[in-house]
Write an enzyme that holds these catalytic residues in place. Structure first.
Site, PDB file in Angstrom:
ATOM      1  N   ILE A 290       0.814  -1.207   0.000  1.00 11.25           N
ATOM      2  CA  ILE A 290       0.000   0.000   0.000  1.00 11.25           C
ATOM      3  C   ILE A 290       0.850   1.261   0.000  1.00 11.25           C
ATOM      4  O   ILE A 290       0.456   2.292  -0.515  1.00 11.25           O
ATOM      5  CB  ILE A 290      -0.959  -0.011   1.211  1.00 11.25           C
ATOM      6  CG1 ILE A 290      -1.982  -1.139   1.034  1.00 11.25           C
ATOM      7  CG2 ILE A 290      -1.672   1.315   1.381  1.00 11.25           C
ATOM      8  CD1 ILE A 290      -2.899  -1.309   2.221  1.00 11.25           C
ATOM      9  N   GLY A 291       2.021   1.195   0.570  1.00  9.35           N
ATOM     10  CA  GLY A 291       2.880   2.360   0.635  1.00  9.35           C
ATOM     11  C   GLY A 291       4.298   1.974   0.985  1.00  9.35           C
ATOM     12  O   GLY A 291       4.626   0.792   1.087  1.00  9.35           O
ATOM     13  N   GLN A 292       5.151   2.984   1.149  1.00  9.37           N
ATOM     14  CA  GLN A 292       6.524   2.717   1.538  1.00  9.37           C
ATOM     15  C   GLN A 292       6.908   3.618   2.695  1.00  9.37           C
ATOM     16  O   GLN A 292       6.326   4.678   2.901  1.00  9.37           O
ATOM     17  CB  GLN A 292       7.466   2.883   0.347  1.00  9.37           C
ATOM     18  CG  GLN A 292       7.411   4.216  -0.351  1.00  9.37           C
ATOM     19  CD  GLN A 292       8.161   4.192  -1.690  1.00  9.37           C
ATOM     20  OE1 GLN A 292       7.985   3.286  -2.497  1.00  9.37           O
ATOM     21  NE2 GLN A 292       8.996   5.202  -1.920  1.00  9.37           N
ATOM     22  N   VAL A 293       7.908   3.193   3.467  1.00 10.63           N
ATOM     23  CA  VAL A 293       8.282   3.862   4.709  1.00 10.63           C
ATOM     24  C   VAL A 293       9.664   4.488   4.562  1.00 10.63           C
ATOM     25  O   VAL A 293      10.596   3.847   4.071  1.00 10.63           O
ATOM     26  CB  VAL A 293       8.282   2.870   5.888  1.00 10.63           C
ATOM     27  CG1 VAL A 293       8.623   3.585   7.189  1.00 10.63           C
ATOM     28  CG2 VAL A 293       6.929   2.176   6.005  1.00 10.63           C
ATOM     29  N   ASP A 437      -3.021  -7.651  12.086  1.00  7.37           N
ATOM     30  CA  ASP A 437      -1.933  -8.020  11.181  1.00  7.37           C
ATOM     31  C   ASP A 437      -0.873  -8.769  11.986  1.00  7.37           C
ATOM     32  O   ASP A 437      -0.205  -8.180  12.841  1.00  7.37           O
ATOM     33  CB  ASP A 437      -1.328  -6.757  10.561  1.00  7.37           C
ATOM     34  CG  ASP A 437      -0.289  -7.071   9.504  1.00  7.37           C
ATOM     35  OD1 ASP A 437       0.214  -8.211   9.492  1.00  7.37           O
ATOM     36  OD2 ASP A 437       0.035  -6.177   8.703  1.00  7.37           O
TER      37      ASP A 437
END
Length: 595
Positions: A290-293, A437
């Site tokens: 969904i995204g990156q950190v 999760d």
């Protein structure tokens, strides 16, 4: 000869493009991007491998932001209140870069394996697993030493049209692969295979499986998330070549190029977002579905983790899931009694919540309050002025992922396993609010403070009091091997209808007893000597053939978390006083209406 249904796959894939084309005017740039998406997803092009070497040519203004690694190839950019543009241009030496985080980062996965305790998922602060020994194909670029797919820096398809083109290209690629495999079998015969599905269907070739993995890594979003979910299934459910290729998916998504990353940050936090930071690392700590950190330091000197969502992902959840469902339907990969429609409906709801970072921030603050006085747990704080619906910034915390604790001494492993199970029981039966999760890297053990730092609350959800009441009774019944009560609670909860065959009822009850084994007796339960996962896998195959109803909606996320807690304890080979922990909750639990 290629079956007609395979030709139909191409037609249906291309129909996605037609539908979007009717609804949307096409432009040259849109067509160019669509062709790139289609050819890449089909396996005709492969894109450029991501590298850390950046050209030395200096640029100015926005171009400096988009190529701000500096002359030495460092990914860290430093900002100054007086002259931010100048600071974006300054060279960054290796000695100037930020110290390495306590742990590396790679993949955000929602599910723990139910078939192999050593096959684990990773999250935003965990390095990808290098345990796979499967031989790579030429279609997937893999590091020869680590057997891992090299991450790419590729723009995320962000419009419905470009994503539809991607799926259409994937469908065309899979159909072409089927044609190739069919022709090969006509000439050379059907290859021997231990997997019956692979032997029967030319669609399930290794080449096609790898096309699927590559396309999902490029598409990201809900498509990749579902691929990651499938990657942890048992081979009784998903054919071996598909599992092998999807293991590549688990190692992480492609990464956004810096110009696209800056566009997201500007849109979400304003063009002056860098004025709130001392430094920002353009090299992501994690590239997930969904995204990156990214790692950064605020003006106050606080080290933070900035989770940045891929553009277009939230708006494409429904269409992505429908397209994945269409692929699964065409390929007949999953058995009928998996009730794929129900699973997809739940997946849509869960992914919609996970894409709402404002909701995740609230969940994280709520957990921080709930666990503020709980010994052995810590929830990092949220940095509100660097948050939005698509960007979430939190305190960066140290620690090693739970699976790495397996290398520590037995006392530590027992302690961590006990705290994990205690947390799971608290979340469900006391808070009725659970982070669902189970990725082991969402739980970082800080050995110095003997504390588990908890991260990633996108999958947090509430559970109804009535459901929790009945579920607690069922867990106790499983631990007590009370057959009649297990059946009664299962019917009340919706796992059984009352019309099942004796084979189904018996398999369901025995599965409950297996899960209840750790809670059966006082004294520590040795997870290192258990065969729970294999027993559940065998019984699960029987239930898939005979069950009459899908599980209740709450069970999808709940069982994912419970299986993750058990698998973590198995990985640690921990000895955990499970029954004592359960009785502590049960004896103090108030059933019925609290008003």
């Amino acid at each position: 000869m290629v079956p007609l249904k395979d030709i139909a796959r191409v037609v249906n894939g291309l129909s996605l493009v037609a539908k979007e084309a009717i609804r949307r005017p096409s432009a040259d740039t849109l067509i160019k991007g669509a062709i790139l998406s289609a050819t890449d997803a089909a396996g005709l092009t492969k894109g450029n491998l991501r590298t850390l070497e950046i050209p030395r040519a200096a640029q100015t203004d926005n171009s400096n932001r988009n190529n701000s690694h500096g002359n030495t190839g460092s990914s860290v950019v430093y900002f100054d209140n007086h002259n931010r543009d100048t600071d974006k241009d300054r060279d960054v030496s290796e000695s100037d870069t930020l110290p390495s985080p306590a742990v590396d980062a790679a993949v955000d996965l929602p599910v723990a394996s139910t078939s192999n305790p050593d096959s684990h998922s990773q999250s935003q602060f965990d390095a990808p697993s290098a345990t796979s020994t499967r031989a790579p194909s030429a279609l997937i670029d893999v590091d020869a030493n680590s057997r891992r797919r090299k991450p790419r820096e590729r723009k995320v398809p962000s419009t419905p049209f470009s994503r539809a083109i991607g799926f259409a290209g994937l469908g065309a690629g899979l159909a072409w692969g089927t044609f190739q495999e069919s022709a090969k079998r006509v000439l050379y015969g059907t290859p021997e295979s231990e997997n019956s599905q692979q032997a029967v269907s030319p669609f399930l070739s290794e080449r096609n499986a790898e096309r699927l993995a590559l396309a999902l890594c490029r598409m990201r979003g809900a498509a990749l998330k579902l691929g990651q979910m499938l990657s942890i299934q048992d081979e009784n459910l998903v054919p071996a070549p598909i599992l092998q290729a999807l293991e590549i998916v688990r190692q992480g998504a492609d990464r956004m190029p810096k110009n696209q990353l800056n566009q997201v940050l500007d849109a979400e936090l304003g063009s002056d977002w860098s004025s709130k930071l001392t430094s920002f690392d353009y090299d992501p700590m994690a590239a997930a579905s969904i995204g990156q950190v990214h790692r950064a330091i605020t003006k106050d000197g606080v080290e933070v983790a900035m989770k940045i969502q891929y553009p277009g992902v939230a708006d494409s959840i429904e269409s992505d899931i429908e397209n994945v469902k269409r692929l699964l339907t065409y390929t007949n990969l999953l058995p009928e009694k998996m009730y794929i429609d129900n699973a997809m409906k739940v997946a849509k709801e869960e992914l919609s919540r996970e894409c709402d970072y404002e909701l995740e921030a609230k969940s994280q603050k709520r957990f921080r309050t709930l666990l503020s006085n709980a010994e052995g747990f810590y929830v990092p704080f949220v940095v509100d002025n660097l948050c939005s619906r698509r960007v979430l910034t939190t305190e960066l915390v140290p620690g090693i992922p739970i699976d790495k604790v397996a290398s520590l001494d037995q006392e530590t492993r027992n302690y961590v396993g006990t705290k994990l199970l205690q947390l799971t029981l608290m979340e469900l039966f006391i808070f009725r609010f659970m982070q669902t999760d189970p990725n082991w890297s969402n739980f970082l053990y800080d050995e110095t403070n003997k504390s588990i730092n908890l991260i990633d609350f996108g999958a947090a959800r509430d559970y109804p009091k009535e459901f929790v009441d009945d579920y607690l009774k069922m867990v106790m019944s499983c631990g007590n091997s009370d057959r009649e009560m297990v059946i009664e609670m299962s019917r009340r909860l919706g796992f059984l209808t009352g019309m099942e065959s004796e084979i189904m009822v018996e398999a369901h009850v025995q599965a409950g007893f297996v899960v209840g084994l750790p809670f059966a007796k006082r004294g520590g339960y040795d997870f290192g000597s258990t065969n729970i996962t294999q027993s559940i896998t065998n019984l699960g195959a029987t239930m898939l053939r005979h069950r009459l109803t899908p599980p209740p909606e709450e069970a999808y996320s709940l069982h994912r978390k419970l299986s993750g807690a058990f698998l973590a304890c198995i990985k640690l080979q921990a000895v955990v006083p499970c029954r004592e922990l359960l009785l502590q909750v049960y004896d103090n639990y108030q059933f019925g209406n609290l008003n």
